[in-house]
Design a protein around this motif. Structure first.
Motif, mmCIF file in Angstrom:
data_model
loop_
_atom_site.group_PDB
_atom_site.id
_atom_site.type_symbol
_atom_site.label_atom_id
_atom_site.label_comp_id
_atom_site.label_asym_id
_atom_site.label_seq_id
_atom_site.Cartn_x
_atom_site.Cartn_y
_atom_site.Cartn_z
ATOM 1 N N ALA A 15 0.842 -1.205 0.000
ATOM 2 C CA ALA A 15 0.000 0.000 0.000
ATOM 3 C C ALA A 15 0.871 1.246 0.000
ATOM 4 O O ALA A 15 0.612 2.209 -0.725
ATOM 5 N N ARG A 16 1.925 1.230 0.801
ATOM 6 C CA ARG A 16 2.830 2.386 0.857
ATOM 7 C C ARG A 16 3.566 2.572 -0.467
ATOM 8 O O ARG A 16 3.778 3.694 -0.916
ATOM 9 N N GLU A 17 3.961 1.479 -1.086
ATOM 10 C CA GLU A 17 4.624 1.568 -2.386
ATOM 11 C C GLU A 17 3.686 2.191 -3.420
ATOM 12 O O GLU A 17 4.097 3.035 -4.219
ATOM 13 N N THR A 18 2.419 1.807 -3.380
ATOM 14 C CA THR A 18 1.425 2.375 -4.298
ATOM 15 C C THR A 18 1.282 3.871 -4.076
ATOM 16 O O THR A 18 1.289 4.656 -5.028
ATOM 17 N N LEU A 19 1.162 4.287 -2.813
ATOM 18 C CA LEU A 19 1.011 5.706 -2.497
ATOM 19 C C LEU A 19 2.243 6.497 -2.950
ATOM 20 O O LEU A 19 2.120 7.576 -3.538
ATOM 21 N N ARG A 20 3.422 5.948 -2.708
ATOM 22 C CA ARG A 20 4.681 6.597 -3.105
ATOM 23 C C ARG A 20 4.739 6.739 -4.626
ATOM 24 O O ARG A 20 5.119 7.787 -5.159
ATOM 25 N N THR A 21 4.332 5.699 -5.335
ATOM 26 C CA THR A 21 4.335 5.717 -6.807
ATOM 27 C C THR A 21 3.339 6.736 -7.338
ATOM 28 O O THR A 21 3.638 7.472 -8.290
ATOM 29 N N GLN A 22 2.167 6.795 -6.725
ATOM 30 C CA GLN A 22 1.158 7.770 -7.150
ATOM 31 C C GLN A 22 1.686 9.197 -6.995
ATOM 32 O O GLN A 22 1.516 10.029 -7.890
ATOM 33 N N LEU A 23 2.317 9.476 -5.861
ATOM 34 C CA LEU A 23 2.872 10.812 -5.651
ATOM 35 C C LEU A 23 3.951 11.123 -6.685
ATOM 36 O O LEU A 23 4.010 12.235 -7.216
ATOM 37 N N GLY A 24 4.795 10.142 -6.978
ATOM 38 C CA GLY A 24 5.831 10.337 -7.997
ATOM 39 C C GLY A 24 5.240 10.678 -9.346
ATOM 40 O O GLY A 24 5.747 11.551 -10.061
ATOM 41 N N SER A 25 4.146 10.025 -9.691
ATOM 42 C CA SER A 25 3.475 10.318 -10.960
ATOM 43 C C SER A 25 2.885 11.725 -10.963
ATOM 44 O O SER A 25 2.975 12.446 -11.956
ATOM 45 N N LEU A 26 2.292 12.109 -9.851
ATOM 46 C CA LEU A 26 1.662 13.428 -9.781
ATOM 47 C C LEU A 26 2.666 14.579 -9.827
ATOM 48 O O LEU A 26 2.359 15.656 -10.335
ATOM 49 N N VAL A 27 3.852 14.364 -9.309
ATOM 50 C CA VAL A 27 4.878 15.415 -9.353
ATOM 51 C C VAL A 27 5.847 15.211 -10.520
ATOM 52 O O VAL A 27 6.804 15.970 -10.667
ATOM 53 N N ASN A 28 5.587 14.196 -11.343
ATOM 54 C CA ASN A 28 6.414 13.890 -12.520
ATOM 55 C C ASN A 28 7.877 13.638 -12.173
ATOM 56 O O ASN A 28 8.771 13.982 -12.945
ATOM 57 N N ASP A 29 8.106 13.041 -10.997
ATOM 58 C CA ASP A 29 9.477 12.782 -10.554
ATOM 59 C C ASP A 29 9.418 11.728 -9.447
ATOM 60 O O ASP A 29 8.986 12.025 -8.332
ATOM 61 N N ALA A 30 9.842 10.520 -9.754
ATOM 62 C CA ALA A 30 9.756 9.421 -8.785
ATOM 63 C C ALA A 30 10.532 9.736 -7.513
ATOM 64 O O ALA A 30 10.078 9.452 -6.402
ATOM 65 N N GLU A 31 11.708 10.348 -7.667
ATOM 66 C CA GLU A 31 12.526 10.671 -6.495
ATOM 67 C C GLU A 31 11.826 11.722 -5.615
ATOM 68 O O GLU A 31 11.787 11.596 -4.391
ATOM 69 N N ARG A 32 11.278 12.751 -6.249
ATOM 70 C CA ARG A 32 10.573 13.789 -5.482
ATOM 71 C C ARG A 32 9.309 13.208 -4.862
ATOM 72 O O ARG A 32 8.929 13.566 -3.750
ATOM 73 N N GLY A 33 8.647 12.292 -5.559
ATOM 74 C CA GLY A 33 7.467 11.628 -5.009
ATOM 75 C C GLY A 33 7.805 10.806 -3.778
ATOM 76 O O GLY A 33 7.083 10.817 -2.787
ATOM 77 N N ALA A 34 8.948 10.109 -3.827
ATOM 78 C CA ALA A 34 9.405 9.324 -2.677
ATOM 79 C C ALA A 34 9.740 10.239 -1.503
ATOM 80 O O ALA A 34 9.423 9.938 -0.345
ATOM 81 N N LYS A 35 10.367 11.388 -1.802
ATOM 82 C CA LYS A 35 10.707 12.346 -0.746
ATOM 83 C C LYS A 35 9.431 12.913 -0.119
ATOM 84 O O LYS A 35 9.327 13.023 1.107
ATOM 85 N N LEU A 36 8.452 13.254 -0.964
ATOM 86 C CA LEU A 36 7.175 13.770 -0.456
ATOM 87 C C LEU A 36 6.485 12.713 0.399
ATOM 88 O O LEU A 36 5.955 13.021 1.475
ATOM 89 N N PHE A 37 6.509 11.470 -0.046
ATOM 90 C CA PHE A 37 5.904 10.395 0.749
ATOM 91 C C PHE A 37 6.564 10.297 2.115
ATOM 92 O O PHE A 37 5.889 10.184 3.136
ATOM 93 N N LYS A 38 7.884 10.375 2.156
ATOM 94 C CA LYS A 38 8.613 10.318 3.430
ATOM 95 C C LYS A 38 8.218 11.496 4.324
ATOM 96 O O LYS A 38 8.016 11.336 5.529
ATOM 97 N N GLU A 39 8.085 12.679 3.729
ATOM 98 C CA GLU A 39 7.662 13.853 4.498
ATOM 99 C C GLU A 39 6.264 13.635 5.089
ATOM 100 O O GLU A 39 6.003 13.977 6.249
ATOM 101 N N LEU A 40 5.380 13.053 4.287
ATOM 102 C CA LEU A 40 4.015 12.790 4.763
ATOM 103 C C LEU A 40 3.999 11.698 5.829
ATOM 104 O O LEU A 40 3.234 11.772 6.786
ATOM 105 N N LEU A 41 4.850 10.708 5.664
ATOM 106 C CA LEU A 41 4.971 9.637 6.658
ATOM 107 C C LEU A 41 5.450 10.214 7.989
ATOM 108 O O LEU A 41 4.879 9.932 9.049
#
Length: 170
Positions: A15-41
């Motif tokens: 579930a967390r991987e899915t959320l992280r991937t979705q954020l990466g898609s929305l910001v058009n940058d997988a690395e930034r999406g992963a960073k945003l997910f970590k910030e939200l976590l």
């Protein structure tokens, strides 16, 4: 038993991987999406909200044009209001996003439905609602949006207060 715990752990990781991937898609940058997910976590650790509702609220804000860098401040503002009035942070983010989109169109009056929804949620007073409507009718939608942010700031500390309750500690 142990097997059920492993399956549950895998489910949470998936579930967390899915959320992280979705954020990466929305910001058009997988690395930034992963960073945003970590910030939200990390943010979920110090708020009464679980990570999934925070990610969903963040996705709403991103869809309405807020940047990844704006997420923490906006979610704090919205989370304080949502927790104080007992509303879902995703709903508050959705209506806040709609208000932002409407405020960027200076040729239109902000839709009454948006302001009514904030009033129904207990976030917007009748007095401030009237001020927002007056600003919008005068073509000052940007000022109306800033006034709404100011109105939301009156709930500052709401998440912290809720986190200190018995339900918030569980």
């Amino acid at each position: 038993g142990v097997g059920a715990g492993i399956v549950k752990s895998i489910g949470i990781s998936a579930a967390r991987e899915t959320l992280r991937t979705q954020l990466g898609s929305l910001v058009n940058d997988a690395e930034r999406g992963a960073k945003l997910f970590k910030e939200l976590l990390d943010f979920s650790d110090v708020t009464p909200f679980e990570v999934e509702p925070l990610v969903n609220a963040s996705k709403q804000l991103l869809a309405f044009g807020f940047t990844a860098d704006e997420q923490k401040d906006k979610l704090k503002l919205l989370g304080d209001a949502a927790s104080t009035v007992g509303q879902d942070i995703g709903d508050v983010a959705f209506w806040f996003g709609r208000l932002k989109a409407a405020s960027e169109d200076t040729g239109k009056v902000i839709d009454a439905e948006i302001l009514n929804r904030f009033t129904e949620m207990g976030i917007l007073s009748a007095k401030t609602k009237k001020q927002l409507q007056d600003l919008s009718k005068a073509g000052k939608n940007g000022e109306a949006f800033k006034l709404m942010e100011k109105e939301l700031s009156k709930f500052e500390g709401g998440m912290e207060k809720l986190s200190a309750t018995l339900n918030g500690l569980i």
